[in-house]
Write an enzyme that holds these catalytic residues in place. Structure first.
Site, PDB file in Angstrom:
ATOM      1  N   PRO A   2     -71.005  69.778 -13.591  1.00 47.24           N
ATOM      2  CA  PRO A   2     -72.095  70.324 -14.384  1.00 47.24           C
ATOM      3  C   PRO A   2     -71.714  70.368 -15.864  1.00 47.24           C
ATOM      4  CG  PRO A   2     -71.727  71.630 -12.425  1.00 47.24           C
ATOM      5  CD  PRO A   2     -70.593  70.668 -12.501  1.00 47.24           C
ATOM      6  N   GLU A   3     -72.670  70.055 -16.719  1.00 46.79           N
ATOM      7  CA  GLU A   3     -72.421  70.061 -18.152  1.00 46.79           C
ATOM      8  C   GLU A   3     -73.166  71.226 -18.785  1.00 46.79           C
ATOM      9  OE1 GLU A   3     -72.860  66.088 -19.827  1.00 46.79           O
ATOM     10  OE2 GLU A   3     -72.382  65.204 -17.879  1.00 46.79           O
TER      11      GLU A   3
END
Length: 293
Positions: A2-3
């Protein structure tokens, strides 16, 4: 992994879900995820603590606790946080989850993917699921939070991320490929593979271009593209994160807006070219040779 948009989406959901709740217990099923504390120490340090806020630094979630401690959470490659409200007999238990989606991850909680269970005094629970067990939870103090913050660069959605500072970074590392700069968490925090590729495409810049070859007007465009792409993804609740109201919840809505990432061999959405994929420092990198120079 996840960013920034995915982790920020989860942070906002967690504020609504757990802020103000008091922790009853913390069950650790995989000791490595809470080191250097033991399972018992982790439980004792969290017991009776109130969550006063949920913040984010780069891709790390920070739970502010009553007293002087903080709970840091890193989802890494396959981590999920799943909040489950108190079960009501005869009804499905409402949950929401954020992080890396995994098949059957929210079924029959806790399940084989569940490695930490935080139970609140009102009966609701926060599960930390992780397929590959790379994620972690750490309890630290204010000094530890300050040290953590110092390890990361500018937050691209805050006022501190100015055009002047961005151009200074590019100027400082003229031989680096521009994608290397975008992925360097010590320079700019929270941008990963997805948004590096999408930002470079939006700016019309090849991700393998040396930073020293980027003209001022191009740097200005890339700066704007970074902010634009991150804000758009955040408004769609991200790409890799799933946000559930119930167990049949829908995934983050940015996938239809992806122009190059994950589209190797497909037609470019902007021209008649094809999206290509190469490796840049071991990372899969997507681009269109016609649109990006």
């Amino acid at each position: 992994m996840p960013e920034l948009p995915e982790v920020e989406t989860l942070r906002r959901e967690l504020v609504e879900a757990v802020k103000g709740k008091i922790i009853k217990s913390a069950e650790v099923r995989w000791a490595k995820m809470v080191r250097p504390l033991s399972e018992k120490e982790f439980d004792q340090k969290l017991k009776n603590k109130k969550i006063t806020d949920v913040k984010r630094r780069a891709k790390i979630l920070i739970f502010d606790l009553s007293g002087k401690d903080f709970l840091m959470v890193h989802l890494k490659l396959t981590g999920q946080l799943i909040f489950q409200k108190l079960k009501i007999k005869g009804q499905k238990s409402k949950v929401f989850t954020g992080g890396h989606p995994q098949k059957d991850g929210v079924d029959n909680l806790p399940n084989k993917f569940t490695h930490i269970i935080i139970t609140f005094k009102d009966g609701s629970k926060l599960y930390f699921n992780d397929l590959r067990k790379f994620g972690w939870m750490r309890i630290t103090d204010k000094e530890g939070i300050e040290k953590l913050s110092g390890e990361f660069g500018l937050e691209p959605l805050l006022k501190e991320f100015t055009l002047e500072k961005f151009k200074a970074i590019i100027k400082k590392y003229p031989k680096r490929k521009i994608k290397q700069i975008l992925l360097d968490q010590t320079l700019i925090a929270g941008i990963g593979n997805i948004y590096a590729d999408e930002s470079a495409f939006d700016a019309g810049i090849l991700p393998i271009r040396p930073a020293g070859k980027i003209k001022e007007a191009e740097a200005n465009k890339l700066y704007q593209s970074i902010k634009k792409i991150l804000k758009l993804s955040l408004s769609k609740k991200g790409t890799s994160a799933d946000t559930y109201v119930q167990l049949n919840g829908q995934p983050g809505g940015f996938v239809p807006y992806l122009k190059v990432y994950g589209r190797k061999g497909e037609k470019c959405k902007k021209c008649d070219g094809m999206v290509k994929r190469i490796k840049v420092n071991g990372r899969g990198t997507h681009f269109c040779e016609k649109c990006q120079k």
